[in-house]
Design an enzyme around this catalytic site. Structure first.
Site, short mmCIF file in Angstrom:
data_model
loop_
_atom_site.label_atom_id
_atom_site.label_comp_id
_atom_site.label_asym_id
_atom_site.label_seq_id
_atom_site.Cartn_x
_atom_site.Cartn_y
_atom_site.Cartn_z
N CYS A 1 0.84 -1.20 0.00
CA CYS A 1 0.00 0.00 0.00
C CYS A 1 0.88 1.25 0.00
CB CYS A 1 -0.92 0.04 1.21
SG CYS A 1 -2.00 1.48 1.15
N GLY B 1 -11.02 -3.23 -9.75
CA GLY B 1 -11.21 -2.19 -8.75
C GLY B 1 -11.98 -1.01 -9.30
C1 LIG Z 1 -10.32 3.67 -3.44
C2 LIG Z 1 -9.34 2.55 -3.46
C3 LIG Z 1 -9.01 1.88 -2.28
C4 LIG Z 1 -8.09 0.85 -2.28
N1 LIG Z 1 -7.80 0.19 -1.12
C5 LIG Z 1 -6.97 -0.87 -1.14
C6 LIG Z 1 -6.74 -1.65 0.02
O1 LIG Z 1 -7.29 -1.41 1.09
N2 LIG Z 1 -5.89 -2.71 -0.08
C7 LIG Z 1 -5.27 -3.07 -1.24
O2 LIG Z 1 -4.54 -4.05 -1.27
N3 LIG Z 1 -5.48 -2.34 -2.36
C8 LIG Z 1 -6.31 -1.28 -2.33
N4 LIG Z 1 -6.53 -0.56 -3.49
C9 LIG Z 1 -5.86 -0.97 -4.73
C10 LIG Z 1 -6.75 -1.90 -5.54
O3 LIG Z 1 -6.99 -3.09 -4.84
C11 LIG Z 1 -6.10 -2.22 -6.89
O4 LIG Z 1 -4.83 -2.81 -6.64
C12 LIG Z 1 -5.91 -0.99 -7.75
O5 LIG Z 1 -7.00 -0.12 -7.63
C13 LIG Z 1 -5.67 -1.34 -9.22
O6 LIG Z 1 -6.79 -1.95 -9.80
P1 LIG Z 1 -7.88 -1.14 -10.68
O7 LIG Z 1 -7.13 -0.39 -11.72
O8 LIG Z 1 -8.78 -2.21 -11.22
O9 LIG Z 1 -8.58 -0.23 -9.74
C14 LIG Z 1 -7.46 0.48 -3.50
C15 LIG Z 1 -7.80 1.14 -4.68
C16 LIG Z 1 -8.73 2.15 -4.69
C17 LIG Z 1 -9.07 2.84 -5.98
#
Ligand SMILES: Cc1cc2nc3c(=O)[nH]c(=O)nc-3n(C[C@H](O)[C@H](O)[C@H](O)COP(=O)(O)O)c2cc1C
Ligand SMILES: Cc1cc2nc3c(=O)[nH]c(=O)nc-3n(C[C@H](O)[C@H](O)[C@H](O)COP(=O)(O)OP(=O)(O)OC[C@H]3O[C@@H](n4cnc5c(N)ncnc54)[C@H](O)[C@@H]3O)c2cc1C
Lengths: 239, 308
Positions: free
Chosen positions: B131, B266
């Site tokens: 993170c 996500g």
């Molecule tokens: C609002 C938000 C909150 C997120 N919170 C977490 C989290 O708590 N733990 C985690 O491993 N990744 C978290 N992520 C990352 C997502 O799990 C993912 O790795 C990232 O958004 C890329 O995927 P995407 O392009 O489909 O969104 C978060 C992403 C977003 C946008």
């Protein structure tokens, strides 16, 4: 923007919002939240201020075009049966959120008094619509030097002398909200505020749009999209 | 006549009915109103921390070209609340539950993993060692090979349930980190978390998210994720979950061709709340169109250039 509301099966209430897709491509990517401005028999109306890419896209839509709306979302304002007169205080496009409430108040036989604040008289929105709903409207602007907090405080005091106010509703200005928090405390009346915050999911899962509320002496975090956007005015921590 | 493709996949011992699951932090109980969780390959709640955490200053998200930056900062109610309220909620779904854990030290990762892995319906643990929103400058365990090895090793010691390490893209060589995970006994890799990013409002000169920096996600990051998956696929034998910019079934297929066995979704959930179901249907349609019978027919199937 007026949309055909027939596909929406849920009941829609003032204070709720829709998350609107503003484009077909990956830019703008995220949906934009907009309050319900007017609730008609078969249509819904939104009123928006053109700000950036999302709202610019909306201006290019033409009659007959389809829009992708997600909602209704969030908790609405609550109007108690016992209210006789309510005060609405809106700044700028914040009135888009309170107009539907004025409409509902009129239907419920509740009198609404509204203070609308804006930079210039040209920026004062929806005054006429509010008057059509039977609201008594006061306008304040920077242009006329009437919109400062001290003057609004005087106006609210005056209004409260003329009509006993049962509840206060506000949207669109932190300065005015802080003032009203003060005044509802002094006058022992309830208030409700509609908050705005940048949103991710708008479904209560992502913790993007949070704010603090004070419950007794503990401060805790709430989600604007799901727990709000309407909150008890006295509880919200306005930073 | 076309045969119905089989979408089932296995991630390090965890059998999934299909390869589409939510990305941690972009999914939660409140989405039950919009999609049927039983149709998902797995459910993945938001990362949990040991102690309650308030999260970062707002605004916590901003939009960028084809993406978004978030700096939520893992707002969390802490592990006790999680064990009492969040994990039990998912019991009613047949989709396997993958629990995402975030911790401040290696020992804390091990302690939390042990507690959570004891919950019977938790079927796998995803370690969020990546993170970017917890420490200044986006530092994370997953940036250091030795720390990563030690962390996974410790967690391996406390549970036999599948361990998935969620890698950070913010490294010079993701292969080194991936190998460290494999050697330490991880069962799968999530490639990847968000990319450390920043955006500034030029009128006000203010950073667009409260925490100044945040993690970039959405379609803009996909080419980088596809490259990372390809590199990790070459470097280890571990099954890969591709994550970052999956908006459509074709994005998922692209990641599979690079080497992913499954994908997480996500940002797409925010744009289209039913996105995961659409993606699943599109994968199925692609497989039918290409006469593919199982996901394995796609994984790592990118055509290599002909060598002269
Ligand atoms: C609002 C938000 C909150 C997120 N919170 C977490 C989290 O708590 N733990 C985690 O491993 N990744 C978290 N992520 C990352 C997502 O799990 C993912 O790795 C990232 O958004 C890329 O995927 P995407 O392009 O489909 O969104 C978060 C992403 C977003 C946008
Ligand atoms: C519950 C709610 C109800 C709203 N109702 C109305 C309404 O009825 N009429 C109206 O004109 N505006 C309303 N707003 C504000 C409106 O959402 C923003 O003006 C709009 O998102 C701007 O988008 P843009 O692309 O034009 O601007 P940009 O500034 O380019 O937007 C960039 C990003 O920031 C976000 N953003 C920018 N300003 C705001 C803001 N004030 N609140 C939340 N997100 C923001 C956008 O959603 C987008 O993700 C409301 C906001 C909320 C949270």
């Amino acid at each position: 923007m007026v949309v055909d509301a027939s596909p929406v099966k849920e009941t829609i209430e003032p204070g709720q919002f829709f998350n609107i897709k503003c484009g077909e491509s990956y830019f703008p990517l995220l949906r934009r939240p907009f309050s319900i401005y007017k609730i008609n028999d078969t249509t819904l109306e939104f009123m928006y201020l053109v700000k950036g890419a999302g709202t610019k896209y909306l201006t290019r839509l033409e009659t007959g075009d389809k829009v992708n709306l997600f909602g209704p979302l969030g908790k609405p304002f609550s109007l108690e049966q016992s209210y006789q007169t309510i005060l609405l205080v809106a700044r700028g496009v914040g009135i888009a959120t309170l107009a539907a409430l004025a409409q509902k108040a009129a239907q419920d036989g509740i009198r609404a008094v509204a203070i609308l604040s804006a930079r210039t008289t040209n920026d004062l929105l929806a005054a006429q619509e509010l008057q059509e709903f039977g609201a008594e409207v006061y306008k304040v602007t920077e242009e006329e030097g009437t919109s400062d907090v001290a003057n609004v405080r005087k106006m609210v005091n005056q209004i409260m002398i003329e009509h006993p106010i049962d509840a206060v509703f506000t949207c669109g200005s932190k300065r005015l909200s802080i003032l009203l928090q003060d005044m509802i405390k002094e006058n022992h009346i309830p208030g409700q505020i509609a908050l705005e915050e940048h949103m991710g999911c708008a479904m209560g899962v992502c913790y993007a749009c949070v704010c603090d509320v004070k419950e007794e002496d503990a401060v805790h975090s709430v989600k604007v999209c799901k727990d709000g956007p309407v909150f008890p005015l006295e509880k919200v921590v306005l930073k | 006549m076309s045969i119905n493709p089989n979408l089932a996949v296995n991630i390090g011992g965890l059998q999934l009915q299909n390869p589409v699951m939510p990305a941690s932090g972009a999914f939660g109980e409140d989405m039950e109103e919009v999609i049927d969780f039983n149709r998902l390959g797995a459910v993945v709640p938001k990362s949990i921390t040991k102690q309650p955490r308030g999260g970062n200053q707002t605004p916590r998200v901003c939009e960028t070209y084809g993406g978004m930056i978030n700096s939520i900062g893992i707002q969390s109610k802490g592990i006790n609340y999680y064990l009492k309220h969040i994990l039990p909620y998912y019991q009613k779904y047949q989709s396997p539950l993958i629990s995402s854990i975030s911790a401040e030290s290696i020992d804390e990762f091990a302690e939390m993993s042990e507690t959570i892995a004891e919950v019977p319906h938790v079927r796998a643990i995803e370690l969020n060692i990546s993170c970017p929103n917890l420490k200044g400058n986006g530092l994370a365990f997953g940036m250091d090979e030795a720390l990563t090895y030690e962390l996974i090793r410790k967690v391996r010691g406390v549970t036999d349930k599948p361990i998935i390490a969620k890698l950070t893209p913010n490294v010079t060589s993701i292969q080194d980190i991936a190998r460290a995970c494999e050697e330490a006994g991880a069962d799968g890799l999530n490639v990847a978390n968000t990319m450390l990013a920043m955006a500034i409002d030029v009128e006000s000169r203010k950073p667009k998210v409260g925490n100044i920096m945040g993690g970039l996600s959405g379609p803009a990051v996909k080419p980088i994720i596809v490259r990372l998956i390809y590199q990790v696929y070459q470097a280890t034998k571990l099954p890969i979950i591709g994550c970052g910019g999956v908006m459509t079934g074709m994005d998922a297929i692209e990641m599979m061709l690079a080497g992913a066995t499954a994908v997480q979704v996500g940002t797409a959930n925010f744009v289209t709340p039913t996105a995961m179901i659409d993606i699943l249907e599109e994968i199925k349609a692609y497989m039918k169109r290409h006469g593919l019978v199982c996901i394995d027919d796609i994984v790592g199937g990118v055509a290599e250039p002909v060598t002269k």
